[in-house]
Enzyme design. Structure first.
Site, PDB file in Angstrom:
ATOM      1  CB  CYS A   1      -0.721   0.154   1.515  1.00 39.39           C
ATOM      2  SG  CYS A   1      -0.191   0.139   2.263  1.00 39.39           S
TER       3      CYS A   1
ATOM      4  CG  ASP B   1      -7.853   2.721   1.084  1.00 37.68           C
ATOM      5  OD1 ASP B   1      -6.493   2.093   1.736  1.00 37.68           O
ATOM      6  OD2 ASP B   1      -9.069   2.326   2.196  1.00 37.68           O
TER       7      ASP B   1
ATOM      8  CG  HIS C   1      -5.521  -0.748   1.825  1.00 36.17           C
ATOM      9  ND1 HIS C   1      -5.457   0.712   2.592  1.00 36.17           N
ATOM     10  CD2 HIS C   1      -4.356  -1.372   2.539  1.00 36.17           C
ATOM     11  CE1 HIS C   1      -4.234   0.605   2.744  1.00 36.17           C
ATOM     12  NE2 HIS C   1      -4.195  -0.163   3.555  1.00 36.17           N
TER      13      HIS C   1
END
Length: 458
Positions: free
Chosen positions: A111, A345, A347
């Protein structure tokens, strides 16, 4: 035969992990984010105010927007288009195997590399397209509703195991619904912009040949003792990005470089030297520079006294965002409203896209909806990024940021400083550029220290 069985188990395990991560993180896209109409929204130097929707009024001086030239009053769609136009780089699966490992996905560990890619991508957008650019098809990407998000995730999870057990390639399901569009470019300028838009995304493709792709970044990370599957902190990623840009030989990238601050200090002469160094002897133009500054906003927890400073940074037109996050997760921070940070994000595990093919799909490289997080939840370790087009821009930016640092630091020592002269004038080891050893011994020690104190592995 035994080895083959082991390989099948490894493949099944990889598919399970990918499917599990996809289910684990799918909620971040299906949950709604609410914005207040009573407070301005700042996105990478542009200010939006939703209160004056459908009213042809100028914002009052006390509205909270510090950059009056970039105020856009009352247009939610303009904000959405601006946000969606930023390049979104997330976990991917089923990409070519990373050399020296069996990994074909970065789920669960990549990430921070992805948030670093997003920051660099924004710097390249400023460099080639400018801050005013938006993707014409941005509003054609739509969020799926909660039910379809859930059903898509379950279908993908089920298909993963069915494909694994039958020996077939995993079935893919779309992560965003999109309207079909056949674009006809209105002029040569728009066509040029779209060419660069695609080119920038292709540089971040998940293949060994992509200049700033995961495979290349991991190769540079090996020079600092990192390998695929390890955790990469914001400071380590800053140095990896610098090496990737320095080693890029693409003609379009010879006019841009990256400088990473040393121990929270930006040495102005070192920056200007990098800007004035050219590969071509007949090129007298200054290079653009992306300045990356790894900082800590507190001890174990983020000090809320730094909130106004972070807001000020994200209000600057030349800010390219912040590589940060909250403990255990890295996010790309691009704006704020009140005391909440706006972020993208990484993720969410998406399918591999082959960016080498003509007209590859762009939709999964643009985030359909912004997310917000309280500043208090932010991990103190982060890397701040700025873009300066030339030496004059750098001097102007350093003066403006220095003033902001003095105001925000109050009685404390500032987060970072700009000083005149070279780092060598202060007895710091200068950065080496030997291709045999891309990181100096001093850098290696610093990176090792950063990598052990910043984040916790998922």
């Amino acid at each position: 035969m035994e080895a083959t069985g082991t390989d099948e188990v490894d493949k099944l395990k990889t598919k399970f992990v990918s499917a599990w991560n996809n289910m684990k993180y799918s909620w971040v896209l299906k949950t709604k984010t609410y914005f207040s109409r009573n407070s301005p929204v700042l996105l990478l130097g542009k200010c939006y105010h939703f209160k004056y929707e459908d009213e042809n009024k100028l914002l009052p001086a006390r509205s909270g927007c510090t950059i009056e030239d970039h105020v856009i009053a009352g247009n939610v769609e303009e904000f959405r288009k601006d946000f969606i136009s930023r390049i979104w780089l997330t976990y991917r699966e089923e990409f070519p195997q990373i050399e020296g490992s069996a990994l074909t996905t970065d789920c669960g560990w990549g990430c921070t590399l992805r948030t670093g890619q997003m920051l660099l991508a924004q710097g390249l957008i400023l460099h080639f397209l400018g801050r005013a650019w938006t993707w014409p098809d941005a509003l054609n990407i739509e969020n799926s509703d909660s039910e379809s998000w859930t059903s898509n995730t379950v279908k993908k999870f089920t298909a993963s195991f069915e494909a694994s057990l039958s020996g077939e390639r995993e079935l893919k399901t779309p992560t965003v619904s999109q309207k079909k569009t056949i674009r006809r470019y209105s002029d040569d300028h728009e066509m040029r912009n779209e060419i660069y838009h695609r080119k920038i995304i292709s540089w971040f493709g998940d293949s060994p040949l992509a200049l700033f792709g995961l495979h290349q970044l991991i190769e540079y990370g090996k020079k600092s003792g990192k390998k695929a599957g390890d955790w990469y902190g914001p400071a380590v990623v800053a140095h990896i990005l610098r090496k990737a840009v320095e080693e890029a030989r693409h003609p379009d990238l010879q006019g841009i470089t990256i400088y990473v601050a040393q121990d929270c200090t930006v040495y102005s002469s070192d920056v200007i030297d990098k800007q004035c160094t050219s590969m071509a002897s007949d090129n007298i133009d200054d290079k653009a520079v992306i300045i990356l500054i790894p900082v800590r906003l507190g001890g174990e927890r983020t000090n809320t006294d730094y909130l106004d400073f972070v807001k000020g940074i994200l209000s600057l037109e030349y800010c390219v965002g912040i590589i940060g996050g909250k403990p255990k997760q890295s996010y790309y921070f691009a704006g704020f409203q009140d005391d909440s940070l706006i972020y993208m994000d990484p993720h969410y595990c998406q399918s591999f896209v082959d960016v080498s093919i003509k007209d590859f799909p762009l939709e999964t490289f643009h985030c359909p909806s912004p997310k917000k997080m309280s500043f208090r939840k932010m991990d103190p370790s982060c890397t701040i990024g700025f873009y300066c087009r030339n030496v004059q821009d750098f001097k102007r930016a350093s003066e403006e940021i220095t003033k902001m640092l003095k105001i925000s630091s109050k009685e404390r020592y500032p987060l970072f400083t700009f000083v005149n002269g070279h780092s060598r004038d202060y007895d710091f080891t200068s950065t080496t550029t030997n291709e045999e050893d891309l990181f100096s011994e001093d850098e290696k020690k610093r990176l090792k220290r950063f990598s052990t104190e910043e984040f916790v592995l998922l």
